[in-house]
Design a protein around this motif. Structure first.
Motif, mmCIF file in Angstrom:
data_model
loop_
_atom_site.group_PDB
_atom_site.id
_atom_site.type_symbol
_atom_site.label_atom_id
_atom_site.label_comp_id
_atom_site.label_asym_id
_atom_site.label_seq_id
_atom_site.Cartn_x
_atom_site.Cartn_y
_atom_site.Cartn_z
ATOM 1 N N UNK A 76 33.385 42.645 34.423
ATOM 2 C CA UNK A 76 32.942 43.662 33.454
ATOM 3 C C UNK A 76 32.499 45.128 34.736
ATOM 4 N N UNK A 77 32.540 45.101 35.968
ATOM 5 C CA UNK A 77 32.254 45.721 36.583
ATOM 6 C C UNK A 77 32.886 45.661 37.664
ATOM 7 N N UNK A 78 34.007 46.543 38.838
ATOM 8 C CA UNK A 78 35.151 46.435 39.831
ATOM 9 C C UNK A 78 34.278 47.075 40.450
ATOM 10 N N UNK A 79 33.525 46.926 41.634
ATOM 11 C CA UNK A 79 33.974 48.295 42.276
ATOM 12 C C UNK A 79 34.522 48.472 43.657
ATOM 13 N N UNK A 80 35.178 49.572 43.725
ATOM 14 C CA UNK A 80 36.512 49.384 44.766
ATOM 15 C C UNK A 80 35.836 50.581 46.339
ATOM 16 N N UNK A 81 34.744 50.869 45.786
ATOM 17 C CA UNK A 81 34.767 52.425 46.900
ATOM 18 C C UNK A 81 33.069 52.695 46.563
ATOM 19 N N UNK A 82 32.440 53.617 47.538
ATOM 20 C CA UNK A 82 31.448 53.859 47.808
ATOM 21 C C UNK A 82 30.632 54.623 46.774
#
Length: 818
Positions: A76-82
């Motif tokens: 549902x959520x992918x975080x690859x950065x700040x």
């Protein structure tokens, strides 16, 4: 999707971009957003994957629950950065992926006030060197792991909650680092908190782990963790499990209500406990297995076992160190088994033990220093060959048997006491050995030292008294006895000694005491000319056990009391008490009832009148009479007994009472425990605790309370039980001027000074003129005057070119204080 608008607000420094914009999808909004922008999501359900590959902020426009991210597949959520994410509900249904994925070294993200509700492989996964901070989030994933941190990632979780997980609640592995702060993990399976793998590090502070179908905290494969001020409870397995060289520290942590072990250690793992508690465990509180595995506990407590197993179990070469710990309300306290297994126990208390406090077998060893064992079946049991160790300065009380040595076991017991045993204080049989040095056994219903089967036990400088069956009983030759005393041995006459013949010191030491043993007042079956079957001669070692000196040591202390200046009424009161105690002992020896005495005293009077000195001598006299074990003095005041918060006062008071066991507890200015306006004062708790301890251990400690006369009357009325515990008040009068002069003369003689006669006359006038108000120090004032005179004398004599010996000693009137 038309009404589910996504607004992008410019937060960057560029003046050339439009300030805001609205989009129909998350993907469109994120494509338009630039680093630093805020993406505000209005209420609704978005069936798309939210991927953050740039440092933007995504936040819900409404309250939590108003925005739901629910893609058909994938995270549902992918975080690859700040990036920052706030206030979203994240739902995943892909059992092959995480619902929330934080990945890569650039992902120094912040996720706050979100709810992850999913049936996925993982609720939140942090990997690839990511370093997110997750705050006030909830994870529910009955299909898999709650949270997983791996692959050298580092994550911080603050005030988060894992409410349900089909596998571990939080798993940290593969060299990752995690910090959990004030978080809760419950209703997980396998383990609440799992850390595994070399380089893996976990720190948990103020967290709670409970309702786990498995282990509360599990560490393995060289992982390292520290658990501070946490609570682990209501699990179906062990509270804590360590294996394969894992290292875990518990500080201020509570483990309770576990059906298996409180903590189970294997495979060269290491556990440290500080200020921690393990209670209500079904098997062992602390179970330590395998060579190289060790546990160290300080200031900790294990109690209230719900099963039939020892509180501490050490086997297969493992090692445990306990310092300042309490073990109580358990079937057995400490079991040490197998060769190379070892326990170091220092300043610990083992009480209310249903069977054995300490059991040593299979070649294991222990070292106990200054420990107290009370209310147990067996104090210490050394069971077989190779089992042993050292006991030094330990106290054993109210047990069935104090120390058992059997089947080749060989401990060394030094300066220990055994009091109130129902059977023997010390029992050696079946080839047991053991060395007992300077030990004291008393007030038992059986024998003091009972050695059978010809065991070669060494008993040196030991004392046995007030045992119903006798102080020493040796059924066969074997024990080596040197310089021991017993109160059931009668002084030998010259005729009796001649009839028995001369026994050399070597023979007395090697042969032991033969015949039927010491029974009541003498020996049975050990006649002087008797012989026994076999070639070895009968050796009589009665010289090795002498009567306990009854008057001489007490007379020495009484002589010191008589040598004190003044205090005539005090001396008479103390002598009356001593006479009552002495005659009471003689009546007991004659088979008569002894008067029931209240030995606790109230000392009233001004400061400096010798109350502490008399208390110290009183303890020495009672010890010489066999009433107290040691006779030492422990002096305390309000600051030593009263704590700063609820519960600490009872603990401080109990600790002071424990230090005084066998001697005198002297409480100076005791009235400070009961201030006039003290309705909410913790001093009342100290008094209540003291009253109960005095009743529960009435034969072990003499309590003396001291202070001003009027104030002590208030203290005695502060608790209904106080006055009944102190039935005698001894009043210390102020010293007269003549007595103060005598004290000063004593000081002069001790320090090799002389008083000229005019100086003595002037000094007498000085003492007579002193103000005897509340600040008057009595003997303390005399000592201060002497010290002042010495100082003034030094200033005066230093001006002389070549003072004579007389001038170096003589104090003259001008040396008096101005």
């Amino acid at each position: 999707m038309g009404e589910q608008k996504v607004r992008v607000t410019q937060d960057s420094g560029s003046r050339w971009r439009r300030r805001t914009g609205e989009y129909d999808t998350l993907a469109e909004a994120l494509a338009a957003a630039e680093p630093g922008d805020t993406v505000t999501v209005r209420a609704g359900t978005f069936r798309e994957n939210l991927v953050l590959d740039k440092p933007v902020t995504v936040t819900a426009a409404g309250a939590l629950g108003s925005v739901r991210i629910e893609p058909p597949a994938g995270p549902a959520l992918t975080v690859l950065a700040a990036a920052s994410v706030r206030g979203l509900v994240l739902e995943g249904h892909d059992t092959s992926s995480a619902a929330v994925l934080v990945d890569g070294p650039a992902a120094a993200a912040e996720i706050a006030e979100c709810r992850v509700s999913t049936v996925s492989a993982v609720g939140i996964e942090v990997r690839g060197g990511a370093r997110p901070t997750v705050r006030q989030c909830t994870v529910e994933n009955p299909g898999g792991l709650g949270i997983r941190v791996r692959d050298a990632a580092a994550a911080s979780f603050e005030e988060c909650e894992v409410v349900a997980a089909g596998q571990a609640g939080v798993a940290v592995l593969e060299g990752a680092t995690a910090r959990l702060d004030r978080s809760r993990i419950h209703h997980a399976s396998g383990a609440g908190l799992l850390l595994t793998g070399e380089g893996t590090t976990v720190e948990a502070v103020g967290c709670e782990v409970y309702e786990i179908d498995g282990t509360g905290v599990q560490a393995e494969s060289r992982a390292v963790g520290r658990i501070t001020d946490c609570e682990v409870h209501r699990v179906s397995g062990n509270g804590i499990t360590l294996d394969s060289e894992a290292v875990l520290a518990l500080d201020g942590t509570r483990v309770h209500d576990v059906p298996e072990n409180g903590a189970d250690l294997r495979g060269r793992s290491v556990l440290t406990l500080e200020r921690s508690t393990i209670r209500a465990f079904g098997r062992n509180g602390l179970s330590v297995w395998d060579a190289g595995t060790r546990a160290e506990a300080s200031g900790s407590e294990l109690h209230d076992s719900t099963g039939d197993y020892p509180a501490v179990w050490i086997s297969d070469g493992a090692r445990v160190s306990l310092s300042d710990c309490r073990l109580h309300d358990v079937p057995d306290a400490l079991f040490v088994l197998d060769r190379d297994s070892h326990a170091e126990v220092t300043d610990c208390t083992l009480t209310q033990i249903r069977s054995s406090a300490v059991s040593v077998s299979g070649g294991a060893t222990v070292r106990l220093d200054r420990c107290r064992i009370q209310d147990a079946g067996t104090g210490l049991w050394f069971r077989d060959h190779g089992s042993g160790g050292t006991l030094d300065g330990c106290e054993i009380a109210d047990v069935a048997t104090g120390v058992i040595v059997a089947r080749g076991a060989d401990p060394v017991v030094r300066s220990c006491t055994v009091r109130g045993s129902a059977d023997a204080a010390v029992y050696v049989s079946a080839g047991g050995v053991g060395t007992f040095e300077e030990c004291r056994v008393s007030h038992g219903k059986g024998y003091g030292f009972h050695v059978i089967d010809g065991c070669r036990t060494v008993i040196s400088r030991c004392r046995a008294e007030q045992h119903a069956r006798g102080g020493f009983e040796f059924s066969e030759p074997g024990p080596v006895v040197e310089d021991c005393t017993s109160d059931d041995i009668k002084p030998q006459t010259a005729t009796a000694t001649a009839a028995r013949g001369t026994v050399s010191d070597h023979a007395a030491g090697a042969g032991g005491i033969l015949g039927g043993g010491i029974l009541g007042g003498g020996f049975a079956g050990g006649g002087g000319g008797a012989a026994r079957t076999g070639s070895a001669p009968l050796v009589d070692s009665t010289a090795a056990i002498a009567p306990i000196p009854d008057c001489r040591p007490a007379d020495e202390a009484l002589a010191d009391l008589d040598a004190l200046i003044g205090l005539d009424t005090v001396k008479q009161e103390v002598r009356t008490l001593i006479d009552l105690i002495s005659v009471g002992r003689r009546r007991q020896q004659a088979g008569l009832k002894a008067p029931s005495l209240r030995r606790h005293l109230v000392f009233t009077g001004s400061p400096g009148t010798g109350k502490t000195t008399v208390a110290r001598l009183y303890g020495e006299i009672l010890a010489a009479l066999g009433v107290l074990q040691r006779g030492h003095l422990v002096e305390v005041a309000r600051v030593d007994l009263v704590g700063e918060h609820i519960g600490s006062t009872a603990l401080r008071t109990s600790e002071a009472f424990d230090r005084a066991r066998g001697g005198v507890l002297f409480i100076d200015e005791a009235y400070a425990l009961a201030p006039e306006d003290g309705s909410r004062d913790f001093g009342r708790e100290a008094i209540d605790t003291l009253v109960k301890l005095m009743e529960d251990h009435r034969d072990e400690v003499v309590v003396i309370v001291a202070g001003y006369t009027a104030e002590m009357e208030r203290f005695l009325s502060s608790n209904p039980g106080v006055a009944s515990r102190f039935s005698r008040t001894v009043t210390f009068p102020d010293y007269s001027a003549e007595e103060l002069l005598r004290i000063t003369r004593t000081q002069c003689a001790e320090h090799e000074y002389q008083l000229a006669e005019p100086t003595a006359t002037a000094l007498l006038d000085h003492f007579a003129a002193l103000d005897r108000g509340p600040s008057f120090g009595n003997g303390r004032t005399a000592r201060q005057v002497f010290e002042t005179m010495v100082e003034r004398h030094a200033v005066r004599v230093a001006q002389l070119a070549d003072p004579s010996t007389e001038e170096l000693q003589l104090l003259v009137p001008e040396d008096l204080p101005g």
